[in-house]
Scaffold this motif. Structure first.
Motif, short mmCIF file in Angstrom:
data_model
loop_
_atom_site.label_atom_id
_atom_site.label_comp_id
_atom_site.label_asym_id
_atom_site.label_seq_id
_atom_site.Cartn_x
_atom_site.Cartn_y
_atom_site.Cartn_z
N LYS A 45 -8.78 8.95 7.95
CA LYS A 45 -7.85 7.88 7.61
C LYS A 45 -6.55 8.03 8.39
CE LYS A 45 -9.15 8.72 2.77
NZ LYS A 45 -8.60 9.04 1.43
N TYR A 83 -9.72 3.60 9.69
CA TYR A 83 -10.74 4.60 9.38
C TYR A 83 -11.65 4.76 10.59
CZ TYR A 83 -9.28 3.34 4.64
OH TYR A 83 -8.55 3.07 3.52
N TYR A 123 -11.92 4.37 1.05
CA TYR A 123 -11.82 3.19 1.92
C TYR A 123 -11.16 2.06 1.13
CZ TYR A 123 -13.33 -0.94 4.61
OH TYR A 123 -13.38 -2.11 5.33
N PHE A 178 -2.65 5.95 8.07
CA PHE A 178 -1.87 4.96 7.34
C PHE A 178 -0.49 4.85 7.96
CE2 PHE A 178 0.01 2.48 4.24
CZ PHE A 178 0.97 3.12 3.47
N GLN A 179 -0.07 3.60 8.28
CA GLN A 179 1.27 3.38 8.82
C GLN A 179 1.88 2.14 8.20
OE1 GLN A 179 2.35 3.71 12.91
NE2 GLN A 179 0.62 5.02 13.44
N ILE A 239 0.84 -1.21 0.00
CA ILE A 239 0.00 0.00 0.00
C ILE A 239 0.87 1.25 0.00
CG2 ILE A 239 -1.79 1.27 1.24
CD1 ILE A 239 -2.80 -1.36 2.29
N VAL A 262 -3.98 5.32 -0.57
CA VAL A 262 -4.80 5.74 0.57
C VAL A 262 -5.45 7.10 0.31
CG1 VAL A 262 -4.75 6.32 3.03
CG2 VAL A 262 -3.40 4.40 2.18
N SER A 300 1.64 -3.12 6.05
CA SER A 300 1.14 -1.81 6.46
C SER A 300 -0.29 -1.95 6.96
CB SER A 300 1.18 -0.82 5.28
OG SER A 300 0.37 -1.29 4.23
N CYS A 301 -0.82 -0.86 7.48
CA CYS A 301 -2.22 -0.87 7.92
C CYS A 301 -2.85 0.48 7.64
CB CYS A 301 -2.32 -1.22 9.40
SG CYS A 301 -1.54 -0.02 10.49
N VAL A 302 -4.16 0.43 7.41
CA VAL A 302 -4.95 1.65 7.22
C VAL A 302 -6.13 1.57 8.18
CG1 VAL A 302 -6.08 3.17 5.57
CG2 VAL A 302 -4.38 1.53 4.76
N ALA A 323 -4.12 2.56 14.08
CA ALA A 323 -2.99 2.21 13.23
C ALA A 323 -1.72 2.02 14.06
CB ALA A 323 -2.79 3.28 12.17
#
Length: 505
Positions: free
Chosen positions: A195, A254, A161, A197-198, A151, A156, A250-252, A265
């Motif tokens: 959002k 919401y 989403y 993101f990491q 990602i 993102v 990674s992770c997102v 995150a």
């Protein structure tokens, strides 16, 4: 009240930057594990009931009273880069389909997340950017991604989403598409979603990403727990054969507030860091694999030729494991699938029951790889139409081309194998049973697959062992000649964590 109209489309490719052959337009047009390029209503009709994200989204949307407007859907078997011609042609069809759809209220895209083209490192980021350019900044755009997605911040940014598979083997593909529907309804109702993101700062080889193992049984509980707090958390584990800075886990997250999303995150990444040392990245050597064959097991053992997986861009024709088993005199062994159109053709010309001299494998021109030359009995022949019976692809049909079941003769080793004319990952027992071979009747089953095979083969197995046999999908990350990776290799016991030089494109 008029039903909302949502344009839906899919464009999938998982790119092995170290692969041999590229994915051109013909590769997206042909059927393999999945249907070929579909347009309009065929997107719905020819994927209905399948474990595919777009099928899951369409069914859930229709059940929710949403009208779906199908544009196109296509995928190509994982390989080296997508050609610029194929990318531009398919993107052109997709964008024109959205423009020509009449009034629509949103867009759903079935993407992979690890597409690299001849000119673009981040294929999905560019697809989403172009879609956003067409529909505008306030228009709801949601997408589903593979668990192996790499990602990027651009992905993102341009999607409201991103839903990501939570199982490997991917048993929840349709469910992931369906998860996009309630989120899309929230967006259509004007609810804000912030959002966060990491990225996780290390890579994980695919054979160690099995979600039925530690630490993923714990990591993938977090999205379920966050749902109780009305936070949506999505986790990707990355595809290590794509060589660009965003490759890796990674992770997102919401949520209704930026603080909630950021906290979620951060908690996910903290757990990845805490459990890094628990990853099992081990593989058997060829000698160790042969030794396992000599032991007594109540059920067949499964040897996974993890580095020659067609489903990860492998050539599916390397012979390292086959040669080792012949040399070691393995008994009652079954192997597949070998991508070898030439041998399949020769077997068809000879006919069932014939003895034929064949040079199995090593047709893709990989340096240092040689075919296994021997005499084989032609056990059975088929046209390659294989209806899946396992949980992952059940209901779908594989197109394997001319296929042959072959038995090695004139050697101490007892080995049967299947050669096909279309490259296909061996992840379903039907790959063998459709041509008359019963995996349960063998002592050793060798599959050219990294993890997907576990869903259908693990229930009949005495044990499962990943094997380090040469191939173009390297699971020993230390051996991959990365140029652009920006994350370190995973911790593997007492060895120090290595750091690759990161060079941006």
């Amino acid at each position: 009240m008029t039903a909302k109209r949502i344009a839906i489309a899919g464009f999938q490719h998982e790119t092995n930057c170290f692969g041999v052959t590229k994915a051109g337009l013909p590769e997206f047009e042909m059927a393999d594990s999945w249907p070929g390029l579909l347009h309009g209503e065929k997107v719905i009709l020819e994927t209905e009931g399948m474990n595919l994200p777009i099928a899951g989204f369409a069914a859930a949307a229709q059940a929710a009273g949403i009208e779906v407007v199908p544009i196109l859907w296509c995928s190509a078997e994982p390989s080296a880069h997508v050609t610029d011609h194929a990318f531009e042609a398919i993107c052109g069809m997709l964008l024109n389909g959205i423009r020509d759809a009449g009034h629509i209220d949103g867009v759903y895209l079935d993407l992979h997340g690890a597409m690299v083209t001849e000119s673009l490192a981040d294929g999905e980021g560019e697809i989403l950017r172009r879609v956003r350019e067409v529909v505008g900044p306030e228009f709801p755009v949601v997408a589903s991604l593979d668990l192996h997605a790499n990602i990027s911040a651009e992905m993102v940014e341009h999607a409201d989403y991103l839903a990501i598979f939570r199982t490997y083997p991917h048993l929840d593909m349709a469910d992931t598409g369906a998860r996009c529907v309630p989120v899309l309804k929230r967006l259509l109702a004007g609810e804000p979603l912030y959002k966060a993101f990491q990225a996780v700062p290390y890579l994980i080889p695919l054979h160690a990403q099995y979600t039925g193992s530690t630490p993923f049984d714990e990591i993938y509980q977090l999205p379920v727990e966050f749902e109780q707090k009305d936070v949506l958390a999505e986790i990707a584990l990355g595809f290590t054969a794509a060589d660009f800075p965003d490759t890796g886990p990674s992770c997102v997250a919401y949520a209704a507030t930026a603080q909630q999303a950021t906290a979620a995150a951060g908690e996910i990444v903290d757990l990845f860091l805490a459990r890094e040392a628990d990853l099992d990245c081990s593989m058997l050597s060829l000698d160790e694999a042969v030794s396992k064959c000599r032991q007594k097991w109540g059920k067949p053992i499964v040897l996974a030729d993890v580095q020659d997986n067609a489903g990860a861009g492998g050539t599916s024709d390397t012979t390292g494991l086959l040669a080792a088993l012949i040399k070691g005199g393995a008994k009652k062994a079954l192997m597949g699938l070998f991508y070898d159109p030439e041998s399949a053709r020769q077997a068809h010309e000879a006919g069932e029951g014939a003895l034929v001299q064949l040079a199995i494998g090593a047709k893709s021109g990989l340096a240092g790889h040689v075919p296994v030359k021997a005499e084989f009995e032609v056990l059975a022949l088929g046209d390659g139409t294989c209806r899946y019976t396992g949980e992952m692809y059940g209901g779908g049909v594989a197109t394997l081309g001319k296929t042959a079941a072959l038995r090695l003769v004139g050697h101490e080793a007892e080995i049967d194998l299947v050669a096909t004319s279309v490259r296909n990952q061996c992840l379903d027992r039907a790959h063998f049973t459709h041509i008359g071979l019963n995996p349960k009747s063998y002592s050793v089953i060798c599959v050219k697959s990294t993890t997907h095979f576990r869903a259908d083969f693990e229930p009949i197995a005495g044990d499962v062992f990943p094997v380090s046999s040469p191939g173009t999908f390297l699971c020993d990350l230390e051996k991959i000649p990365y140029a652009c990776i920006a994350r370190r290799l995973p911790y593997t016991g007492d060895a120090a964590i290595s750091q690759h030089k990161a060079e941006a494109h």
